[in-house]
Design a protein around this motif. Structure first.
Motif, PDB file in Angstrom:
ATOM      1  N   PRO A 125      21.792   4.699  79.947  1.00 43.20           N
ATOM      2  CA  PRO A 125      23.163   4.905  80.434  1.00 43.20           C
ATOM      3  C   PRO A 125      23.219   5.636  81.772  1.00 43.20           C
ATOM      4  O   PRO A 125      24.233   5.540  82.459  1.00 43.20           O
ATOM      5  N   LEU A 126      22.157   6.343  82.143  1.00 49.48           N
ATOM      6  CA  LEU A 126      22.203   7.105  83.395  1.00 49.48           C
ATOM      7  C   LEU A 126      21.427   6.407  84.507  1.00 49.48           C
ATOM      8  O   LEU A 126      21.266   6.955  85.602  1.00 49.48           O
ATOM      9  N   GLY A 127      20.974   5.193  84.226  1.00 49.03           N
ATOM     10  CA  GLY A 127      20.088   4.489  85.152  1.00 49.03           C
ATOM     11  C   GLY A 127      20.674   4.269  86.539  1.00 49.03           C
ATOM     12  O   GLY A 127      19.936   4.212  87.514  1.00 49.03           O
ATOM     13  N   ALA A 128      21.998   4.152  86.629  1.00 51.20           N
ATOM     14  CA  ALA A 128      22.604   3.832  87.928  1.00 51.20           C
ATOM     15  C   ALA A 128      23.050   5.082  88.687  1.00 51.20           C
ATOM     16  O   ALA A 128      23.643   4.978  89.747  1.00 51.20           O
ATOM     17  N   LEU A 129      22.778   6.260  88.138  1.00 52.92           N
ATOM     18  CA  LEU A 129      23.305   7.489  88.744  1.00 52.92           C
ATOM     19  C   LEU A 129      22.220   8.220  89.538  1.00 52.92           C
ATOM     20  O   LEU A 129      21.033   8.076  89.267  1.00 52.92           O
ATOM     21  N   ASP A 130      22.652   9.021  90.511  1.00 56.53           N
ATOM     22  CA  ASP A 130      21.667   9.760  91.290  1.00 56.53           C
ATOM     23  C   ASP A 130      21.141  10.958  90.493  1.00 56.53           C
ATOM     24  O   ASP A 130      21.691  11.327  89.449  1.00 56.53           O
ATOM     25  N   LEU A 131      20.068  11.558  90.991  1.00 54.92           N
ATOM     26  CA  LEU A 131      19.325  12.561  90.232  1.00 54.92           C
ATOM     27  C   LEU A 131      20.200  13.723  89.761  1.00 54.92           C
ATOM     28  O   LEU A 131      20.170  14.116  88.603  1.00 54.92           O
ATOM     29  N   ARG A 132      21.015  14.262  90.682  1.00 54.99           N
ATOM     30  CA  ARG A 132      21.825  15.428  90.341  1.00 54.99           C
ATOM     31  C   ARG A 132      22.819  15.097  89.232  1.00 54.99           C
ATOM     32  O   ARG A 132      22.992  15.841  88.276  1.00 54.99           O
ATOM     33  N   LEU A 133      23.435  13.919  89.379  1.00 53.30           N
ATOM     34  CA  LEU A 133      24.407  13.481  88.388  1.00 53.30           C
ATOM     35  C   LEU A 133      23.720  13.206  87.048  1.00 53.30           C
ATOM     36  O   LEU A 133      24.263  13.521  85.983  1.00 53.30           O
ATOM     37  N   ARG A 134      22.536  12.628  87.101  1.00 52.37           N
ATOM     38  CA  ARG A 134      21.785  12.369  85.870  1.00 52.37           C
ATOM     39  C   ARG A 134      21.532  13.676  85.133  1.00 52.37           C
ATOM     40  O   ARG A 134      21.671  13.755  83.921  1.00 52.37           O
ATOM     41  N   GLN A 135      21.167  14.716  85.880  1.00 48.48           N
ATOM     42  CA  GLN A 135      20.881  15.998  85.237  1.00 48.48           C
ATOM     43  C   GLN A 135      22.150  16.592  84.618  1.00 48.48           C
ATOM     44  O   GLN A 135      22.123  17.097  83.500  1.00 48.48           O
ATOM     45  N   GLN A 136      23.268  16.494  85.349  1.00 46.19           N
ATOM     46  CA  GLN A 136      24.542  16.991  84.799  1.00 46.19           C
ATOM     47  C   GLN A 136      24.897  16.224  83.525  1.00 46.19           C
ATOM     48  O   GLN A 136      25.330  16.802  82.523  1.00 46.19           O
ATOM     49  N   GLN A 181      22.912  14.731  81.514  1.00 49.78           N
ATOM     50  CA  GLN A 181      22.018  15.094  80.404  1.00 49.78           C
ATOM     51  C   GLN A 181      22.567  16.302  79.650  1.00 49.78           C
ATOM     52  O   GLN A 181      22.584  16.323  78.424  1.00 49.78           O
ATOM     53  N   HIS A 182      23.018  17.303  80.393  1.00 48.49           N
ATOM     54  CA  HIS A 182      23.606  18.476  79.736  1.00 48.49           C
ATOM     55  C   HIS A 182      24.847  18.079  78.948  1.00 48.49           C
ATOM     56  O   HIS A 182      25.053  18.510  77.820  1.00 48.49           O
ATOM     57  N   MET A 183      25.677  17.217  79.562  1.00 50.28           N
ATOM     58  CA  MET A 183      26.902  16.804  78.888  1.00 50.28           C
ATOM     59  C   MET A 183      26.597  16.030  77.603  1.00 50.28           C
ATOM     60  O   MET A 183      27.222  16.249  76.571  1.00 50.28           O
ATOM     61  N   LEU A 184      25.616  15.130  77.668  1.00 48.46           N
ATOM     62  CA  LEU A 184      25.269  14.323  76.487  1.00 48.46           C
ATOM     63  C   LEU A 184      24.777  15.202  75.344  1.00 48.46           C
ATOM     64  O   LEU A 184      25.136  14.990  74.187  1.00 48.46           O
ATOM     65  N   VAL A 185      23.959  16.197  75.672  1.00 54.39           N
ATOM     66  CA  VAL A 185      23.420  17.063  74.626  1.00 54.39           C
ATOM     67  C   VAL A 185      24.547  17.862  73.969  1.00 54.39           C
ATOM     68  O   VAL A 185      24.630  17.946  72.736  1.00 54.39           O
ATOM     69  N   SER A 186      25.460  18.408  74.785  1.00 53.10           N
ATOM     70  CA  SER A 186      26.543  19.176  74.138  1.00 53.10           C
ATOM     71  C   SER A 186      27.502  18.260  73.395  1.00 53.10           C
ATOM     72  O   SER A 186      27.977  18.614  72.316  1.00 53.10           O
ATOM     73  N   LEU A 187      27.754  17.083  73.950  1.00 54.36           N
ATOM     74  CA  LEU A 187      28.633  16.123  73.265  1.00 54.36           C
ATOM     75  C   LEU A 187      28.047  15.744  71.903  1.00 54.36           C
ATOM     76  O   LEU A 187      28.748  15.715  70.891  1.00 54.36           O
TER      77      LEU A 187
END
Ligand SMILES: Nc1ncnc2c1ncn2[C@@H]1O[C@H](COP(=O)(O)OP(=O)(O)O)[C@@H](O)[C@H]1O
Ligand SMILES: [Mg+2]
Length: 363
Positions: free
Chosen positions: A167-178, A180-186
């Motif tokens: 799901p994060l394949g099309a996003l840039d590195l910084r956004l991917r990292q953000q 990741q945090h959102m997915l874990v808390s969600l």
């Protein structure tokens, strides 16, 4: 069927070969996912990850094997009747519907009343921090925002299992990292099981409770991120997960006992179960460097030591990757940038590593 375990999802002995293909896309896949688990499927392109996810969603049927959900066999249940949703790399939002309408859409299909639909859609938008964007159209959003809307739409019916295909394949590195945090808390907040497909080992290691590493349609290793990282079951896993030196060693008698030799030099403490050629994996960050003149292991441990010369150095920000020539072999050490200024090409250095951090493979 009796409930056989507490698994929310189980794949039992799944084979799948596409028409006309010579190799199976999935080969004897068995795994279980616990309720509320963050389970990742990690593997290179073509290893069968998407096929596996489509099998769970019901878009593909196994040649052999069964899919079970909460103990019930759902192998023949069509996709729309499975309690599963999927988020893809491409966001697939309806372009003419507002963000709120997009998220409410699955509830409309399920026959929910308008007030309930909108309330639930608003709740889900808040969960992905998109509450302020409810009235926008998809083309008025950035890629990361669209993916959050797609996520909200996928969870609005509270499926018991959420499938995510890169799901994060099309996003840039910084956004991917953000994200990741959102997915874990969600995932924590919702308590539903995530099956997360990625070719990015960083994503799999950082978010997952367990990871299945796939290679050519098979599970190469299934374990916690730490198990996979520190105790790879094969050379493939050692190479694919993290960054490792892979060195040809020889098990041979040396000073009266079976010892690992690298280019004729003994590596005391590295366990070789039998004599003959083998390969040793050691992670870049498990290799230390010291001054060539250092008399012994400066940490006072029982480290393996090799002398070499720095060939080249990569600056990675917080770390340096120092490539050291030791006889006929190169060994890469990842060392902190602070304090690593002296490692320049041509400098003689001593390479040290703890034998307990090396993994030996035969065959
Ligand atoms: N619809 C299809 N028809 C034929 N072969 C397919 C189809 N989908 C995937 N494959 C093949 O199956 C293998 C696994 O593909 P896939 O599951 O998409 O891998 P991944 O998602 O890990 O990249 C690949 O060799 C791919 O070419
Ligand atoms: Mg894929």
């Amino acid at each position: 069927m009796a409930k056989t375990s507490q698994a929310i999802l189980a794949l039992a002995g799944i084979d799948k070969t596409y028409d006309g293909a010579v190799r199976p896309a999935l080969d004897r896949i068995s795994l279980t996912v616990a309720p509320g688990e963050f389970f990742s499927i990690l593997g290179p392109s073509g290893s069968g990850k998407t096929t596996l996810l489509r099998m769970i969603a019901g878009f593909e049927r196994p040649d052999v094997g069964r899919v079970l959900m909460d103990g019930a066999d759902i192998t023949d249940v069509p996709p729309f009747r499975r309690d599963v949703r999927t988020v893809f790399q491409s966001y697939a939002l309806f372009p003419h519907m507002s963000v709120l309408e997009n998220v409410a859409y699955p509830l409309r299909m399920a026959g929910a009343r308008k007030a309930e639909r909108l309330a639930k859609a608003r709740d889900c938008l808040a969960l992905v921090s998109m509450g302020d964007f409810a009235a926008r159209l998809p083309h008025q959003l950035s890629g990361g925002q669209r993916q959050r809307v797609a996520l909200a739409r996928a969870i609005v019916c509270r499926p018991r299992v959420l499938l995510l295909d890169e799901p994060l394949g099309a996003l840039d590195l910084r956004l991917r990292q953000q994200m990741q945090h959102m997915l874990v808390s969600l995932q924590r907040e919702l308590g539903i099981a995530f099956v997360y497909v990625t070719h990015d080992q960083g994503e799999a290691l950082s978010m997952s409770d367990r990871v299945a590493v796939m290679s050519e349609g098979r599970i190469a290793q299934l374990g916690t991120p730490r198990e996979i990282y520190f105790d790879p079951a094969s050379e493939f896993v050692a190479q694919f997960v993290g960054r490792s030196n892979l060195l040809p060693i020889e098990g041979a008698p040396h000073e009266g006992s079976l010892t690992a030799l690298l280019g004729g030099r003994a590596l005391p403490g590295v366990m070789v179960p039998r004599s003959g050629p083998a390969r040793m994996a050691i992670r870049f960050e498990c290799v230390r460097l010291a001054d060539a003149a250092a008399p012994a292991d400066p940490t006072g441990g029982e480290a393996c030591m090799l002398d070499g010369t720095v060939e080249d150095v990569l600056f990675l920000g917080n770390a340096l990757e120092v490539n050291v020539r030791c006889g006929d072999h190169n060994i890469i050490a990842a060392v902190p940038t602070m304090g690593g200024e002296g490692f320049v090409p041509g400098r003689p250095v001593r390479v040290l590593f703890d034998p307990g951090q090396a993994t030996v493979f035969h065959g």
